[in-house]
Scaffold this motif. Sequence first.
Motif, short mmCIF file in Angstrom:
data_model
loop_
_atom_site.label_atom_id
_atom_site.label_comp_id
_atom_site.label_asym_id
_atom_site.label_seq_id
_atom_site.Cartn_x
_atom_site.Cartn_y
_atom_site.Cartn_z
N ALA A 130 0.87 -1.15 0.07
CA ALA A 130 -0.13 0.25 -0.25
C ALA A 130 0.78 1.04 0.02
CB ALA A 130 -0.91 0.34 1.42
N VAL A 131 2.24 1.64 0.56
CA VAL A 131 2.95 2.80 0.70
C VAL A 131 4.71 1.23 -0.07
CG1 VAL A 131 1.95 3.51 1.71
CG2 VAL A 131 3.55 2.06 3.16
N ALA A 132 5.29 2.42 -0.18
CA ALA A 132 6.96 1.88 -0.97
C ALA A 132 7.19 0.95 -0.03
CB ALA A 132 7.07 3.36 -1.53
N GLY A 133 6.78 1.83 1.70
CA GLY A 133 7.85 1.13 2.63
C GLY A 133 7.80 -0.56 2.09
N GLU A 134 6.84 -0.76 2.08
CA GLU A 134 5.79 -1.81 1.99
C GLU A 134 6.62 -3.18 1.06
OE1 GLU A 134 1.46 -1.77 4.59
OE2 GLU A 134 1.80 -2.31 2.48
N GLU A 135 7.16 -2.51 0.42
CA GLU A 135 7.34 -3.49 -1.27
C GLU A 135 8.48 -4.08 -1.10
OE1 GLU A 135 7.27 -3.76 -4.86
OE2 GLU A 135 6.09 -2.41 -4.41
N PRO A 136 8.49 -5.00 -1.03
CA PRO A 136 9.57 -6.10 -0.79
C PRO A 136 10.46 -6.27 -1.84
CG PRO A 136 7.99 -7.39 -1.99
CD PRO A 136 7.21 -5.61 -1.68
N ALA A 137 10.51 -5.64 -3.48
CA ALA A 137 12.08 -4.68 -4.16
C ALA A 137 11.07 -3.45 -4.75
CB ALA A 137 11.41 -6.21 -5.26
N ASP A 138 12.23 -3.11 -5.20
CA ASP A 138 11.78 -1.68 -5.17
C ASP A 138 11.79 -1.57 -6.91
OD1 ASP A 138 15.64 -0.77 -3.84
OD2 ASP A 138 13.10 -0.69 -3.31
N GLY A 139 10.61 -0.31 -7.19
CA GLY A 139 10.50 -0.06 -8.82
C GLY A 139 9.23 -0.22 -8.88
N GLY A 140 8.37 -1.34 -7.56
CA GLY A 140 6.94 -1.21 -8.30
C GLY A 140 6.00 -0.25 -8.07
N GLY A 141 6.54 0.99 -6.90
CA GLY A 141 5.67 1.99 -6.86
C GLY A 141 4.75 1.68 -6.16
N THR A 142 3.57 2.39 -5.93
CA THR A 142 2.07 2.16 -5.80
C THR A 142 0.61 2.49 -6.36
OG1 THR A 142 2.10 4.34 -4.65
CG2 THR A 142 3.10 2.77 -3.00
N GLY A 143 -0.21 2.57 -5.74
CA GLY A 143 -1.74 2.31 -6.71
C GLY A 143 -2.06 0.98 -7.67
N LEU A 144 -1.43 -0.39 -6.89
CA LEU A 144 -1.88 -1.44 -7.74
C LEU A 144 -3.30 -2.27 -6.53
CD1 LEU A 144 -1.32 -4.06 -9.65
CD2 LEU A 144 -0.24 -4.92 -8.09
N LEU A 145 -3.16 -1.14 -5.72
CA LEU A 145 -4.56 -2.14 -4.64
C LEU A 145 -5.66 -1.48 -5.41
CD1 LEU A 145 -3.61 -1.98 -1.07
CD2 LEU A 145 -4.39 -3.89 -2.51
N GLY A 146 -5.66 -0.26 -5.48
CA GLY A 146 -6.41 0.33 -6.01
C GLY A 146 -6.99 0.14 -7.72
N ALA A 147 -5.62 0.13 -8.00
CA ALA A 147 -6.44 -0.32 -9.61
C ALA A 147 -7.06 -1.54 -9.43
CB ALA A 147 -5.18 -0.76 -10.29
N LEU A 148 -6.29 -3.10 -8.37
CA LEU A 148 -7.73 -3.59 -8.87
C LEU A 148 -8.66 -3.05 -8.70
CD1 LEU A 148 -4.24 -5.80 -7.16
CD2 LEU A 148 -5.32 -5.70 -9.10
N LEU A 149 -9.16 -2.63 -6.95
CA LEU A 149 -10.35 -2.52 -7.09
C LEU A 149 -11.28 -2.07 -8.47
CD1 LEU A 149 -10.04 -0.59 -4.10
CD2 LEU A 149 -11.62 -2.52 -3.83
N THR A 150 -10.10 -1.08 -8.97
CA THR A 150 -11.33 -0.76 -9.78
C THR A 150 -11.32 -1.42 -10.90
OG1 THR A 150 -10.15 1.30 -10.26
CG2 THR A 150 -10.52 0.97 -12.27
N LEU A 151 -10.62 -2.71 -11.28
CA LEU A 151 -11.00 -4.06 -12.12
C LEU A 151 -11.79 -4.58 -11.82
CD1 LEU A 151 -9.63 -5.90 -14.62
CD2 LEU A 151 -7.89 -6.51 -12.83
N LEU A 152 -12.36 -4.94 -10.53
CA LEU A 152 -12.85 -5.96 -10.01
C LEU A 152 -14.76 -5.09 -10.27
CD1 LEU A 152 -11.62 -6.91 -6.75
CD2 LEU A 152 -12.12 -8.27 -8.40
#
Length: 387
Positions: free
Chosen positions: A265-287
């Motif tokens: 949900a935030v950059a500090g939780e990312e297990p590998a650099d480069g992913g950025g955030t916004g994916l959770l909201g995008a997946l809600l949009t997809l659903l």
Amino acid sequence: MRGAARYGIEHELALLRADGALADFASLTHAEVAAIVDELPDLPDTQTDLRIGDAGIRRKRWYAEGYERLDAHGELLRFVPKGIEIRTAVHDSAAAAEAALAADARTLATVAARHGLRPVAIGFHPVRSSYRLDPPPNAHERAVMAGSPEERTAHLHMVTWGPDLNLSFPESGTDPAVLADAAAKLTYYSPYLVPWSFSAPFRGGRPWGGLSARTSLRTGARPAALAYLEPGAPLLPSDPSLVRHAGIPGEIGRIEFKAFDAVAAVAGEEPADGGGTGLLGALLTLLTGLLRDDTLGGRRRTPDAAAHRRAALRGWADPGLRAGSLAVLGAAAAALAGEPAHEAALALLRDRLGRRDTPAGRMLARHRCGGGIVGVAPAAAGEPAQR
């Protein structure tokens, strides 16, 4: 489904110690987690859309996630934690739900750091592949397990982390048949949805050969989607469940997708650099788009375990899976056409699919460059793997 959706997110996180080792059910104590949660604010008295539960563990937006052991009379004997979960209130947009989660994730990270722990989004335990009940379940616990497919398989979640993404469509009402159909649609298309989230490329202390050990192990035994019905509504028999009765009025009409791997949900939780955030909201949009769509006819009451295992192993390298992901993304985009609030989210998903970019892929690339395995302390990297 028709009309505007409302959104909530339940966000499971693993915890790392200062040396990089995972704080898991074998080493993490409930007192450690409680010390973090105690510093965080309680739910306001006006909060009615979040369930607290009988044990009182969920009296905040943050709470210990794990396994409850019960005594012979059904009283809580002890709680075995696997990490911390954050849940949002219900919001009128995916962006608002994601923003609320991100704020709470940053607060959690700050407090956890004072206790020598760091929240991280990984889908599967990098060393231990199973959780064994010790001591074995007593007669009361066995009776609870026999009560539902989810209780019977609850131990599986002790080595996995992933979000529950919640949607409701007030204009569509609470007809049990409509809600069950929505959950059946998400269940059918789940193998094509989950690759965007894959974050579990390690198992037994090494790469296991695929992208999501979580999906491979649990989807099929555990639900991909659930719909929450009014108490007393008839329940369709299925194993795992497709529908269940709501525990509080605010749950009635909720459709919950449960098959995604853990997503930062935030950059500090990312297990590998480069992913950025916004994916959770995008997946809600997809659903949202997939449930609004009226062109895709696939339905299943239970997840296709074999299809999920294929997806977990090959991801978008599989042409059929890639085509399926393109199809669900295209259907969602068409259903949301003319709604600018969703355009950036759909573009993010389209870009990642085009590049076959997943958190798991970045984690493996980091590992190949000598970056190690998230959750395995560097000093322990050469020790024998535990299974």
